[in-house]
Design a protein around this motif. Structure first.
Motif, PDB file in Angstrom:
ATOM      1  N   VAL A 129      -2.568  15.323  -5.662  1.00 28.09           N
ATOM      2  CA  VAL A 129      -2.511  13.992  -6.274  1.00 28.09           C
ATOM      3  C   VAL A 129      -2.957  12.947  -5.259  1.00 28.09           C
ATOM      4  O   VAL A 129      -2.410  12.857  -4.158  1.00 28.09           O
ATOM      5  CB  VAL A 129      -1.096  13.678  -6.778  1.00 28.09           C
ATOM      6  CG1 VAL A 129      -1.083  12.332  -7.515  1.00 28.09           C
ATOM      7  CG2 VAL A 129      -0.582  14.788  -7.697  1.00 28.09           C
ATOM      8  N   THR A 130      -3.957  12.159  -5.651  1.00 33.03           N
ATOM      9  CA  THR A 130      -4.488  11.096  -4.807  1.00 33.03           C
ATOM     10  C   THR A 130      -4.130   9.747  -5.405  1.00 33.03           C
ATOM     11  O   THR A 130      -4.224   9.558  -6.625  1.00 33.03           O
ATOM     12  CB  THR A 130      -6.025  11.202  -4.702  1.00 33.03           C
ATOM     13  OG1 THR A 130      -6.361  12.476  -4.145  1.00 33.03           O
ATOM     14  CG2 THR A 130      -6.588  10.101  -3.816  1.00 33.03           C
ATOM     15  N   VAL A 131      -3.719   8.814  -4.552  1.00 30.76           N
ATOM     16  CA  VAL A 131      -3.437   7.458  -5.003  1.00 30.76           C
ATOM     17  C   VAL A 131      -4.759   6.694  -5.065  1.00 30.76           C
ATOM     18  O   VAL A 131      -5.372   6.415  -4.040  1.00 30.76           O
ATOM     19  CB  VAL A 131      -2.442   6.751  -4.068  1.00 30.76           C
ATOM     20  CG1 VAL A 131      -2.195   5.318  -4.538  1.00 30.76           C
ATOM     21  CG2 VAL A 131      -1.128   7.523  -4.008  1.00 30.76           C
ATOM     22  N   ARG A 132      -5.201   6.364  -6.280  1.00 33.43           N
ATOM     23  CA  ARG A 132      -6.467   5.672  -6.470  1.00 33.43           C
ATOM     24  C   ARG A 132      -6.308   4.157  -6.272  1.00 33.43           C
ATOM     25  O   ARG A 132      -7.231   3.484  -5.790  1.00 33.43           O
ATOM     26  CB  ARG A 132      -7.007   5.963  -7.871  1.00 33.43           C
ATOM     27  CG  ARG A 132      -8.236   5.169  -8.276  1.00 33.43           C
ATOM     28  CD  ARG A 132      -9.478   5.517  -7.482  1.00 33.43           C
ATOM     29  NE  ARG A 132      -9.883   6.885  -7.677  1.00 33.43           N
ATOM     30  CZ  ARG A 132     -10.639   7.316  -8.704  1.00 33.43           C
ATOM     31  NH1 ARG A 132     -11.031   6.457  -9.641  1.00 33.43           N
ATOM     32  NH2 ARG A 132     -10.991   8.581  -8.787  1.00 33.43           N
ATOM     33  N   SER A 133      -5.156   3.620  -6.671  1.00 31.29           N
ATOM     34  CA  SER A 133      -4.919   2.175  -6.589  1.00 31.29           C
ATOM     35  C   SER A 133      -3.643   1.916  -5.788  1.00 31.29           C
ATOM     36  O   SER A 133      -2.567   1.681  -6.357  1.00 31.29           O
ATOM     37  CB  SER A 133      -4.794   1.562  -7.992  1.00 31.29           C
ATOM     38  OG  SER A 133      -5.959   1.800  -8.753  1.00 31.29           O
ATOM     39  N   PRO A 134      -3.737   1.972  -4.457  1.00 28.17           N
ATOM     40  CA  PRO A 134      -2.533   1.832  -3.630  1.00 28.17           C
ATOM     41  C   PRO A 134      -1.852   0.480  -3.762  1.00 28.17           C
ATOM     42  O   PRO A 134      -0.672   0.344  -3.446  1.00 28.17           O
ATOM     43  CB  PRO A 134      -3.053   2.056  -2.200  1.00 28.17           C
ATOM     44  CG  PRO A 134      -4.518   1.803  -2.271  1.00 28.17           C
ATOM     45  CD  PRO A 134      -4.944   2.207  -3.645  1.00 28.17           C
ATOM     46  N   GLU A 135      -2.590  -0.546  -4.242  1.00 26.66           N
ATOM     47  CA  GLU A 135      -2.007  -1.879  -4.390  1.00 26.66           C
ATOM     48  C   GLU A 135      -1.188  -2.023  -5.672  1.00 26.66           C
ATOM     49  O   GLU A 135      -0.453  -3.006  -5.847  1.00 26.66           O
ATOM     50  CB  GLU A 135      -3.120  -2.930  -4.381  1.00 26.66           C
ATOM     51  CG  GLU A 135      -3.958  -3.023  -5.650  1.00 26.66           C
ATOM     52  CD  GLU A 135      -4.944  -1.859  -5.840  1.00 26.66           C
ATOM     53  OE1 GLU A 135      -5.532  -1.762  -6.942  1.00 26.66           O
ATOM     54  OE2 GLU A 135      -5.118  -1.058  -4.895  1.00 26.66           O
ATOM     55  N   HIS A 136      -1.294  -1.051  -6.579  1.00 27.30           N
ATOM     56  CA  HIS A 136      -0.573  -1.166  -7.846  1.00 27.30           C
ATOM     57  C   HIS A 136       0.922  -0.929  -7.617  1.00 27.30           C
ATOM     58  O   HIS A 136       1.308  -0.060  -6.833  1.00 27.30           O
ATOM     59  CB  HIS A 136      -1.103  -0.146  -8.859  1.00 27.30           C
ATOM     60  CG  HIS A 136      -0.715  -0.457 -10.263  1.00 27.30           C
ATOM     61  ND1 HIS A 136       0.547  -0.221 -10.759  1.00 27.30           N
ATOM     62  CD2 HIS A 136      -1.425  -1.024 -11.281  1.00 27.30           C
ATOM     63  CE1 HIS A 136       0.601  -0.592 -12.017  1.00 27.30           C
ATOM     64  NE2 HIS A 136      -0.578  -1.084 -12.366  1.00 27.30           N
ATOM     65  N   PRO A 137       1.791  -1.680  -8.307  1.00 29.46           N
ATOM     66  CA  PRO A 137       3.244  -1.495  -8.123  1.00 29.46           C
ATOM     67  C   PRO A 137       3.731  -0.081  -8.377  1.00 29.46           C
ATOM     68  O   PRO A 137       4.714   0.362  -7.771  1.00 29.46           O
ATOM     69  CB  PRO A 137       3.844  -2.473  -9.135  1.00 29.46           C
ATOM     70  CG  PRO A 137       2.807  -3.535  -9.297  1.00 29.46           C
ATOM     71  CD  PRO A 137       1.485  -2.834  -9.180  1.00 29.46           C
TER      72      PRO A 137
END
Length: 256
Positions: free
Chosen positions: A162-170
């Protein structure tokens, strides 16, 4: 005491800013009270998970950590309860509905589906759909009745990366990329409307990939989908998954 019309108008005009400020303060106070109230979470499931994997059921696996989260109150519901665990009074006492379903989508009464959909659209209820809940009636209705199915799937217990695509998302708060040791596989194309955000992407050793954490705003409501959560593997005990579910609850409740 007699006050002529001209004096009355002057007095009223001077009082308007004060009235406006007072109303704004009352609105802020009411908003603050709403924000300080615990998020009322209802975890709904079909109740069919293997006890060897989830001894207290899917809903129990989720209720444990969420119930220990500050500012969250948890209730559990299942399809076999009266009104499928989705009575008007139950829904009115819920801020975020977590939905886990796979085998019994068609058994959910249509009037209860509409009750969920109407509240989500009105912004009274957030919806967090897990795993094959993408095929549930409420989710598909809110997705404009699209198929909401993956291009292919495989149930072989291989690792999911699993990769975090949008790290800025809450929903990604406090989360880095991680591996689920045993999972099943979904692959693109995932037949859903264009999401507002793609938070997570999953990959497998054979090269398959799928957008595995998605969000939408539908009218006034918020919807999140997390692909993970097979009943065949203890995925919902994974610490990163637990954090993501908690983050998603706060996001769906407009508390992020």
């Amino acid at each position: 005491m007699h006050v002529d019309r001209r004096s009355f108008v002057r007095t009223l005009m001077h009082s308007i800013p004060t009235i406006a400020v007072a109303r704004a303060l009352r609105a802020d106070d009411q908003s603050s009270k709403g924000a300080s109230r615990p998020i009322r979470v209802r975890i709904w499931s079909e109740g069919l998970a293997a006890r060897s994997v989830y001894p207290d059921g899917i809903d129990g696996a989720l209720a444990g950590p969420l119930g220990r989260t500050a500012d969250v109150e948890v209730a559990r519901a299942s399809l076999d309860q009266p009104e499928a665990g989705l009575s008007d009074s139950a829904l009115d006492a819920t801020d975020v509905l977590i939905w886990w379903g796979r085998y019994r989508h068609d058994e959910v009464p249509d009037d209860r589906v509409e009750a969920v959909v109407e509240r989500v659209r009105a912004g009274k209820l957030g919806l967090l759909a897990l795993y094959t809940s993408c095929g549930s009636k409420p989710f598909r209705r809110l997705m404009n009745s699209m198929p909401c199915e993956p291009g292919s799937w495989r149930e072989d217990g291989k690792p999911e990366f699993v990769t975090v695509r949008s790290p800025e998302h809450p929903i990604a708060r406090g989360i880095g990329s991680f591996t689920i040791p045993q999972s099943d596989m979904f692959s693109e194309p995932f037949a859903v409307p264009e999401p507002e955000s793609v938070v997570l992407v999953s990959n497998w050793e054979r090269g398959e990939t799928v957008r595995s954490g998605l969000t939408w705003s539908v009218d006034k409501g918020r919807i999140a989908y997390l692909r993970t959560g097979s009943e065949s593997y203890p995925i919902l005990f994974h610490p990163s998954i637990r954090q993501i579910v908690s983050n998603a609850v706060f996001w769906c409740a407009h508390r992020s």
